[in-house]
Write an enzyme that holds these catalytic residues in place. Structure first.
Site, PDB file in Angstrom:
ATOM      1  N   LYS A  77       2.074 -14.174   2.331  1.00 15.79           N
ATOM      2  CA  LYS A  77       1.533 -12.989   2.692  1.00 15.79           C
ATOM      3  C   LYS A  77       0.063 -12.671   2.271  1.00 15.79           C
ATOM      4  CE  LYS A  77       1.924  -9.026   5.043  1.00 15.79           C
ATOM      5  NZ  LYS A  77       0.390  -9.377   5.605  1.00 15.79           N
ATOM      6  N   LYS A 101       0.230 -10.221  -7.152  1.00 18.43           N
ATOM      7  CA  LYS A 101       0.275  -8.838  -6.702  1.00 18.43           C
ATOM      8  C   LYS A 101       1.627  -8.696  -5.905  1.00 18.43           C
ATOM      9  CE  LYS A 101      -3.488  -7.632  -4.424  1.00 18.43           C
ATOM     10  NZ  LYS A 101      -4.439  -7.388  -3.265  1.00 18.43           N
ATOM     11  N   LYS A 113      -3.455 -17.058   1.594  1.00 18.95           N
ATOM     12  CA  LYS A 113      -4.559 -16.503   2.171  1.00 18.95           C
ATOM     13  C   LYS A 113      -5.123 -17.193   3.055  1.00 18.95           C
ATOM     14  CE  LYS A 113      -7.200 -12.546   1.079  1.00 18.95           C
ATOM     15  NZ  LYS A 113      -6.589 -11.459   0.498  1.00 18.95           N
ATOM     16  N   THR A 197      -4.899   0.821   1.378  1.00 21.64           N
ATOM     17  CA  THR A 197      -5.674   0.015   0.297  1.00 21.64           C
ATOM     18  C   THR A 197      -6.172   1.116  -0.544  1.00 21.64           C
ATOM     19  OG1 THR A 197      -5.450  -2.188   1.482  1.00 21.64           O
ATOM     20  CG2 THR A 197      -6.698  -2.005  -0.627  1.00 21.64           C
ATOM     21  N   ASN A 228     -13.562  -0.487   4.284  1.00 23.21           N
ATOM     22  CA  ASN A 228     -12.000  -0.042   4.600  1.00 23.21           C
ATOM     23  C   ASN A 228     -11.559   0.567   3.274  1.00 23.21           C
ATOM     24  OD1 ASN A 228      -9.822   0.835   6.100  1.00 23.21           O
ATOM     25  ND2 ASN A 228      -8.733  -0.940   5.563  1.00 23.21           N
TER      26      ASN A 228
END
Length: 423
Positions: A77, A101, A113, A197, A228
């Site tokens: 992920k 994380k 990633k 986030t 964002n």
């Protein structure tokens, strides 16, 4: 990348920073440390050529990457970024931080990633779509709802995720909404994802400030990065009574000691693409951002921004890492000596992947939650994770970053040990 640079990266490179963080946690892993080399070697790294036909008929080639760092706890992920400075080493580090994380928040994921070395602002919309679809086809051999689930990152958004989902679905012959997260709502996206986030940064920052005895009412906030993450965090802190006094992005730096009008600045950025030229504050040279008097600093741009030299200049009592890897290890040491608390990226900005997890679950069940339900679940998961990490930090008298890595790496390496090696 040569084998030498893989083993011995620069000390302030993203991968070098990650390796140094792993080394600092080894004394706290007990018998699991025998598996620690697992953390230092990505499971799989894919480099792909992304050729597209430009609008003028020429053909250009871009280099793309997808790295799966560790899959012991579940499918990979992590986001996909489009940036002219993307490298394999950077994507390796970002995938590793995703592993940590996801484990720190106790989500059933490994870390991955992706990225393309491209300036998306130089592409037309059609060219951007072609790049996205070709990249998705090239990495399609290793992604999937149960294998590896991409998401938005720097310079990518819900439209890019829609193109990725459609491309993958066409290639496998069936609609597969769960292959990516961060999608538009009408394609299986989740309410609350866009602000997740930034909300996570606010939730962890609010709790950290409470523990420090720092009131948010009137607290001065400086934000690097106003996309964002940074803009949402700034908005939520302003709503809580704090004053956002400085903002820096790729276009410039603006400063107003009495506080910025966050909503007006957001509107200016939507209209112009950056904070530069906004008349509601005075411009500052880029490097002076690090000298701005503030109580809370939110680095929400790219990695490696807080160096030891800059750490010596900061006025903040609290640093909230909205970006991945913004603080190099030497700067961590300086900040600790100066009694500046750092809430590390692997918990501070975990709100995005947490709501991505909610989106993935909702796609599988085809049952969707309200935004209030999303936010309540997000606040609880992130809050509980921070409390666990804080308890570990207090137990060993170690920084929150080392404590977060200790909690996460125990979970990762326990899974590795229990699964065993095959063959």
């Amino acid at each position: 990348m040569s084998d030498l640079s893989y083993v011995n990266p620069g000390p302030e490179s993203a991968w070098g920073t990650y390796l140094a963080q792993v080394d600092r946690v080894l004394p706290y892993l007990g018998s699991l440390s025998r598996w620690a080399e697992t953390l230092k070697r990505p499971k799989r790294a894919l480099i792909v050529d992304v050729p597209i036909e430009m609008d003028d008929g020429t053909v250009r080639h871009f280099e793309g990457y997808r790295v799966q760092h560790n899959l012991s706890r579940g499918p990979g992920k992590g986001g996909v970024r489009y940036h002219p400075d993307v490298t394999l080493e950077e994507v390796m580090a970002l995938s590793a931080w995703m592993t940590v994380k996801n484990a720190a928040v106790n989500l059933p994921y490994g870390g991955a990633k992706g990225g393309i070395r491209v300036d998306p602002r130089s592409l037309t919309r059609k060219e951007l779509e072609r790049v996205t679809r070709r990249y998705t086809s090239e990495i399609g051999i290793i992604i999937g709802p149960q294998q590896d689930i991409p998401a938005p990152d720097v310079n990518t958004n819900s439209q890019v995720m829609a193109w990725m989902m459609d491309t993958y679905s066409v290639n496998v012959g069936a609609t597969s909404t769960g292959v990516v997260t961060g999608k538009p709502l009408d394609l299986g996206g989740s309410l609350g994802r866009v602000k997740a986030t930034g909300r996570g940064v606010f939730v962890t920052g609010r709790e950290a400030a409470r523990r420090l005895g720092l009131s948010l009412e009137g607290a001065r906030i400086a934000v690097q990065g106003f996309g964002n993450v940074g803009s949402v965090a700034a908005e939520l802190f302003a709503q809580a009574g704090a004053r956002v006094v400085a903002v820096q992005d790729h276009s410039g730096t603006v400063y107003a000691p009495g506080g910025l009008d966050v909503g007006a600045l957001q509107a200016h950025v939507r209209h112009t693409g950056g904070v530069a030229g906004w008349h509601g504050a005075e411009p500052l040279p880029a490097e002076q951002f690090w000298d701005v008097p503030c109580d809370i600093l939110i680095p929400a741009a790219l990695e490696g921004q807080i160096t030891a030299e800059r750490a010596n200049r900061l006025h903040a009592r609290l640093v909230l890492e909205g970006a991945n890897g913004p603080t190099v290890p030497a700067a961590d040491d300086v900040l600790r000596e100066r009694n500046v608390l750092v809430v590390p990226d692997v918990i501070c900005n975990a709100g995005g992947v947490t709501v991505s997890y909610f989106e993935w679950v909702q796609d599988f069940s085809s049952f969707f939650w309200t935004e209030d339900e999303i936010n309540a679940r997000l606040d609880k998961i992130v809050g509980d994770a921070l409390a666990t990490i804080w308890d570990r930090a207090d137990l060993h008298r170690i920084p929150l970053r080392t404590a977060a890595f200790a909690v996460a790496c125990e979970r990762i390496l326990s899974a590795r040990q229990e699964r065993g090696l095959y063959p």
